[in-house]
Motif scaffolding. Structure first.
Motif: not given
Length: 128
Positions: A65, A67, A80-82, A97, A108, A99-100, A115
């Motif tokens: 992700f 951002n 970041y991962r989604e 979603r 988290y 996002v971590t 978004y």
């Protein structure tokens, strides 16, 4: 009926309709309680999949992700991962979603509106 009386009646109908819609969404789990997974079973399922490391239902899950909106704290690329949170009644990924941040995830975030806004989640890692 006077013009003023009609306007008041119209506004009360709008208010009543909005309250009914909000109640219906809340009961269906489409309106979260600020990101709490206990009232959103799809969010809870996605968080459990993230904790287990998958397998994920969508090929985009776990991707970076970026951002681009700038709503999350700035971090290096790849931080970041989604992940998709299913929306009942939709035949596509929908707008929800998780996002971590970090690997393993240390933070988290949840978005219900693809978004446009985020809520930080408090995730309990001691569920085993």
């Amino acid at each position: 009926m006077t013009r003023r009386g009609r306007r008041r009646s119209f506004n009360l109908r709008l208010l009543g309709g909005a309250l009914l819609l909000g109640l219906a969404l809340l009961l269906q789990g489409l309106w979260s309680d600020g990101g709490g997974s206990h009232s959103n079973p799809q969010l809870a399922q996605t968080l459990a999949l993230i904790e287990r490391g998958g397998p994920f239902p969508y090929r985009q899950d776990g991707t970076v992700f970026h951002n681009r909106e700038g709503l999350l704290p700035p971090r290096s690329r790849g931080y970041y991962r989604e992940y998709t949170v299913d929306t009942p009644g939709l035949s596509h990924r929908g707008p929800r979603r998780v996002v971590t941040g970090g690997n393993p995830p240390e933070v988290y975030y949840y978005t219900e509106d693809h978004y446009h806004s985020f809520t930080e989640l408090r995730v309990n890692h001691d569920r085993h």
